[in-house]
Scaffold this active site. Structure first.
Site, PDB file in Angstrom:
ATOM      1  N   GLU A 118     -24.437  -3.019  49.520  1.00 48.45           N
ATOM      2  CA  GLU A 118     -24.112  -2.958  48.098  1.00 48.45           C
ATOM      3  C   GLU A 118     -24.656  -4.200  47.404  1.00 48.45           C
ATOM      4  O   GLU A 118     -24.759  -4.243  46.189  1.00 48.45           O
ATOM      5  CB  GLU A 118     -22.576  -2.872  47.935  1.00 48.45           C
ATOM      6  N   CYS A 174     -19.598   1.173  49.811  1.00 48.34           N
ATOM      7  CA  CYS A 174     -19.237   0.816  51.192  1.00 48.34           C
ATOM      8  C   CYS A 174     -19.608   1.904  52.193  1.00 48.34           C
ATOM      9  O   CYS A 174     -19.405   1.740  53.396  1.00 48.34           O
ATOM     10  CB  CYS A 174     -17.741   0.539  51.290  1.00 48.34           C
ATOM     11  N   SER A 185      -9.050   3.276  42.643  1.00 47.76           N
ATOM     12  CA  SER A 185      -9.928   3.357  43.824  1.00 47.76           C
ATOM     13  C   SER A 185      -9.097   3.540  45.099  1.00 47.76           C
ATOM     14  O   SER A 185      -9.509   4.261  46.004  1.00 47.76           O
ATOM     15  CB  SER A 185     -10.837   2.127  43.925  1.00 47.76           C
ATOM     16  N   HIS A 189     -12.457   2.610  57.183  1.00 41.19           N
ATOM     17  CA  HIS A 189     -13.048   1.594  56.311  1.00 41.19           C
ATOM     18  C   HIS A 189     -11.883   0.738  55.794  1.00 41.19           C
ATOM     19  O   HIS A 189     -10.884   1.279  55.316  1.00 41.19           O
ATOM     20  CB  HIS A 189     -13.770   2.280  55.142  1.00 41.19           C
ATOM     21  N   SER A 243     -16.875   3.862  47.268  1.00 46.28           N
ATOM     22  CA  SER A 243     -16.496   4.202  45.904  1.00 46.28           C
ATOM     23  C   SER A 243     -17.679   4.824  45.184  1.00 46.28           C
ATOM     24  O   SER A 243     -18.836   4.606  45.548  1.00 46.28           O
ATOM     25  CB  SER A 243     -16.043   2.952  45.155  1.00 46.28           C
TER      26      SER A 243
HETATM   27  N1  COA Z   1       5.708  -9.274  49.856  1.00 46.12           N
HETATM   28  C1  COA Z   1       5.175  -8.160  50.416  1.00 46.12           C
HETATM   29  N2  COA Z   1       4.420  -7.258  49.710  1.00 46.12           N
HETATM   30  C2  COA Z   1       4.202  -7.538  48.399  1.00 46.12           C
HETATM   31  C3  COA Z   1       4.728  -8.687  47.768  1.00 46.12           C
HETATM   32  C4  COA Z   1       5.510  -9.576  48.550  1.00 46.12           C
HETATM   33  N3  COA Z   1       6.035 -10.690  48.045  1.00 46.12           N
HETATM   34  N4  COA Z   1       4.332  -8.661  46.466  1.00 46.12           N
HETATM   35  C5  COA Z   1       3.576  -7.539  46.296  1.00 46.12           C
HETATM   36  N5  COA Z   1       3.511  -6.856  47.460  1.00 46.12           N
HETATM   37  C6  COA Z   1       2.786  -5.614  47.734  1.00 46.12           C
HETATM   38  C7  COA Z   1       2.895  -4.577  46.643  1.00 46.12           C
HETATM   39  O1  COA Z   1       4.118  -3.839  46.748  1.00 46.12           O
HETATM   40  C8  COA Z   1       1.680  -3.725  46.925  1.00 46.12           C
HETATM   41  O2  COA Z   1       1.951  -2.888  48.040  1.00 46.12           O
HETATM   42  P1  COA Z   1       1.653  -1.300  47.950  1.00 46.12           P
HETATM   43  O3  COA Z   1       0.204  -1.161  47.578  1.00 46.12           O
HETATM   44  O4  COA Z   1       1.981  -0.807  49.308  1.00 46.12           O
HETATM   45  O5  COA Z   1       2.544  -0.789  46.857  1.00 46.12           O
HETATM   46  C9  COA Z   1       0.648  -4.761  47.413  1.00 46.12           C
HETATM   47  O6  COA Z   1       1.407  -5.921  47.765  1.00 46.12           O
HETATM   48  C10 COA Z   1      -0.368  -5.151  46.352  1.00 46.12           C
HETATM   49  O7  COA Z   1       0.334  -5.505  45.214  1.00 46.12           O
HETATM   50  P2  COA Z   1      -0.147  -5.045  43.759  1.00 46.12           P
HETATM   51  O8  COA Z   1       0.763  -5.568  42.742  1.00 46.12           O
HETATM   52  O9  COA Z   1      -0.412  -3.579  43.784  1.00 46.12           O
HETATM   53  O10 COA Z   1      -1.533  -5.855  43.715  1.00 46.12           O
HETATM   54  P3  COA Z   1      -2.601  -5.973  42.621  1.00 46.12           P
HETATM   55  O11 COA Z   1      -2.254  -5.271  41.364  1.00 46.12           O
HETATM   56  O12 COA Z   1      -2.874  -7.423  42.492  1.00 46.12           O
HETATM   57  O13 COA Z   1      -3.917  -5.220  43.213  1.00 46.12           O
HETATM   58  C11 COA Z   1      -5.511  -4.137  44.650  1.00 46.12           C
HETATM   59  C12 COA Z   1      -4.121  -4.806  44.553  1.00 46.12           C
HETATM   60  C13 COA Z   1      -5.768  -3.704  46.065  1.00 46.12           C
HETATM   61  C14 COA Z   1      -5.545  -2.911  43.733  1.00 46.12           C
HETATM   62  C15 COA Z   1      -6.573  -5.177  44.203  1.00 46.12           C
HETATM   63  O14 COA Z   1      -6.601  -6.191  45.160  1.00 46.12           O
HETATM   64  C16 COA Z   1      -7.962  -4.597  44.026  1.00 46.12           C
HETATM   65  O15 COA Z   1      -8.315  -4.146  42.953  1.00 46.12           O
HETATM   66  N6  COA Z   1      -8.798  -4.639  45.092  1.00 46.12           N
HETATM   67  C17 COA Z   1     -10.176  -4.159  45.037  1.00 46.12           C
HETATM   68  C18 COA Z   1     -10.279  -2.643  45.087  1.00 46.12           C
HETATM   69  C19 COA Z   1     -10.196  -2.060  46.445  1.00 46.12           C
HETATM   70  O16 COA Z   1     -10.255  -2.738  47.449  1.00 46.12           O
HETATM   71  N7  COA Z   1     -10.072  -0.730  46.481  1.00 46.12           N
HETATM   72  C20 COA Z   1      -9.918  -0.029  47.722  1.00 46.12           C
HETATM   73  C21 COA Z   1     -10.693   1.233  47.824  1.00 46.12           C
HETATM   74  S1  COA Z   1     -12.388   0.937  48.182  1.00 46.12           S
END
Ligand code: COA
Length: 389
Positions: free
Chosen positions: A79, A111, A201, A233, A308
């Site tokens: 990518e 990916c 995503s 993945h 994606s």
């Molecule tokens: N202890 C344990 N878990 C915790 C926590 C704590 N203190 N605080 C938050 N969490 C958990 C949340 O409950 C959530 O779990 P869940 O997904 O099982 O519900 C997780 O941590 C992530 O928290 P969230 O608030 O959803 O994180 P975020 O809004 O910052 O974003 C992603 C998380 C993954 C969406 C973000 O990192 C992202 O955009 N990543 C890139 C995209 C990606 O990788 N996509 C995947 C498909 S290719």
């Protein structure tokens, strides 16, 4: 005739960021990163490594002179391309000293493209069983500082040699694919960081897994219980756990426990590297094979590839008797030897990649221990160095 993965090797940076420190710097609870996202450390890629050097550094340790002679197809899936026209595979073929009669191409679909490379390679070898193909997934995952995607960055490359009578995994000829136009993650040519709708995503990933997994079971008459383990993945390791959980109702309670135990091995090394886009599924496969004491020859593994945009594929492979001989056995120790950098140092590295401009540039590669390094840019051409030459 069996065709599949004969050898696998991994390369990344010698530097990493500790996720507890990153969480504190970003005002997040460490457990959000460690448990909620499922990442403990993240590779910090220095400017002296790009996808070309990562790919070459991943491949050279596993290639014998005989392999180099037999390779007539090189696919670099990425990518994080470095040129809009010239394939990174051509630079990599040159650095590795491959035969000039090798077909050298770059493949792209977020990916997913590493899997397209593996499938192309296995079809090529089925037609030309005396030949070998080299497939490398190489990426630097960049979402940007202080963004929700930041803790899901990382980088590295996984090199795979595809051959007849493979040592590691004999690949099935059947697979199930799904591809549709979805705007969950993309990167316009003028962006150095991905644009992503993170939650969307993650949901599409699960939808695609369920679709191609069930589609594969139905179209091939395979029972979920025939699969010893599922390998995913892993953009972040919690993502794979969520997908795995969605499949558990298909098997008995005993097998559910077994699948979860196998998955813990499959995500072990990814927890310390982070996302590497095209190589991510295959680092997880390496992690499974290197750290799982309960695998046996003859076990059938299911592999879920997702990119994606979006494209998903599910296929399977059967573990071969000599699989340990084809693996990068020093990898866990190599990861343990990396140097930790502070969050400030990581931010400086993040901002000092080769700039996307025409000027001549020189990079400091003195502390980079890898054989192949990027030294800068001269006359609008990237300059690569083989320290052994
Ligand atoms: N202890 C344990 N878990 C915790 C926590 C704590 N203190 N605080 C938050 N969490 C958990 C949340 O409950 C959530 O779990 P869940 O997904 O099982 O519900 C997780 O941590 C992530 O928290 P969230 O608030 O959803 O994180 P975020 O809004 O910052 O974003 C992603 C998380 C993954 C969406 C973000 O990192 C992202 O955009 N990543 C890139 C995209 C990606 O990788 N996509 C995947 C498909 S290719």
């Amino acid at each position: 005739m069996k065709v599949g993965i004969d050898k696998m090797h991994f390369a990344s940076s010698h530097l990493y960021v500790d996720m507890t420190e990153l969480a504190r710097a970003r005002g997040a609870e460490p457990d959000k990163y460690l448990i909620g996202i499922g990442q403990a450390q993240m590779a910090a890629i220095p400017p002296s490594q790009d996808i070309v050097t990562l790919a070459a550094n991943a491949a050279y340790p596993m290639l014998t002179a005989e392999d180099i002679q037999a390779i007539d197809l090189l696919v670099v899936a990425t990518e994080s391309g470095i040129d809009n026209s010239k394939a990174s595979a051509i630079y990599v073929a040159h650095l590795l000293g491959l035969n000039r009669r090798t077909r050298t191409i770059e493949m792209k679909e977020a990916c997913y493209a590493g899997t397209a490379g593996v499938q192309l390679a296995q079809e090529h070898v089925r037609v030309h069983p005396d030949k070998k193909a080299l497939v490398i997934g190489a990426d630097i995952a960049r979402y940007g500082l202080n963004t929700p995607g930041e803790p899901t960055q990382g980088g590295g490359a996984v090199a795979m040699l595809i051959s007849a009578d493979p040592q590691i995994l004999a690949l099935g000829t059947e697979s199930t694919l799904l591809s549709e136009d979805v705007m969950d993650f993309w990167r316009p040519l003028y962006h150095t960081e991905a644009l992503v709708d993170g939650k969307f995503s993650s949901n599409i990933y699960i939808d695609y897994f369920q679709d191609v997994f069930k589609g594969y079971l139905e179209s091939t008459g395979t029972s979920a219980s025939d699969l010893t383990a599922l390998v995913f993945h892993l953009p972040y390791t919690k993502m794979g756990l969520k997908a795995l959980r969605s499949a558990l109702p298909l098997v008995s309670e005993t097998q559910q426990e077994s699948w979860v135990a196998h998955f813990e091995c499959a995500r072990k090394l990814n927890r310390y590297v982070g996302n590497l886009y095209t190589g991510s599924l295959y680092l997880s496969l390496l992690s499974q094979l290197l750290t799982d004491p309960k695998l046996e020859a003859g076990d059938r593994l299911g592999l879920f590839s997702y990119g994606s945009g979006a494209e998903g594929e599910f296929y399977t492979g059967v573990l071969q008797a000599d699989y340990a001989n084809g693996l990068d056995t020093g990898l866990p120790q190599c990861l343990a030897r990396r140097q930790r950098v502070s969050v400030t140092e990581y931010e400086q590295l993040f901002k000092s990649q080769l700039a996307w401009k025409a000027d001549d540039q020189e990079l400091d590669y003195a502390s980079d221990p890898h054989r192949f390094v990027l030294t800068g840019q001269h006359d609008e051409q990237r300059q690569y160095l083989d320290k052994w030459a």
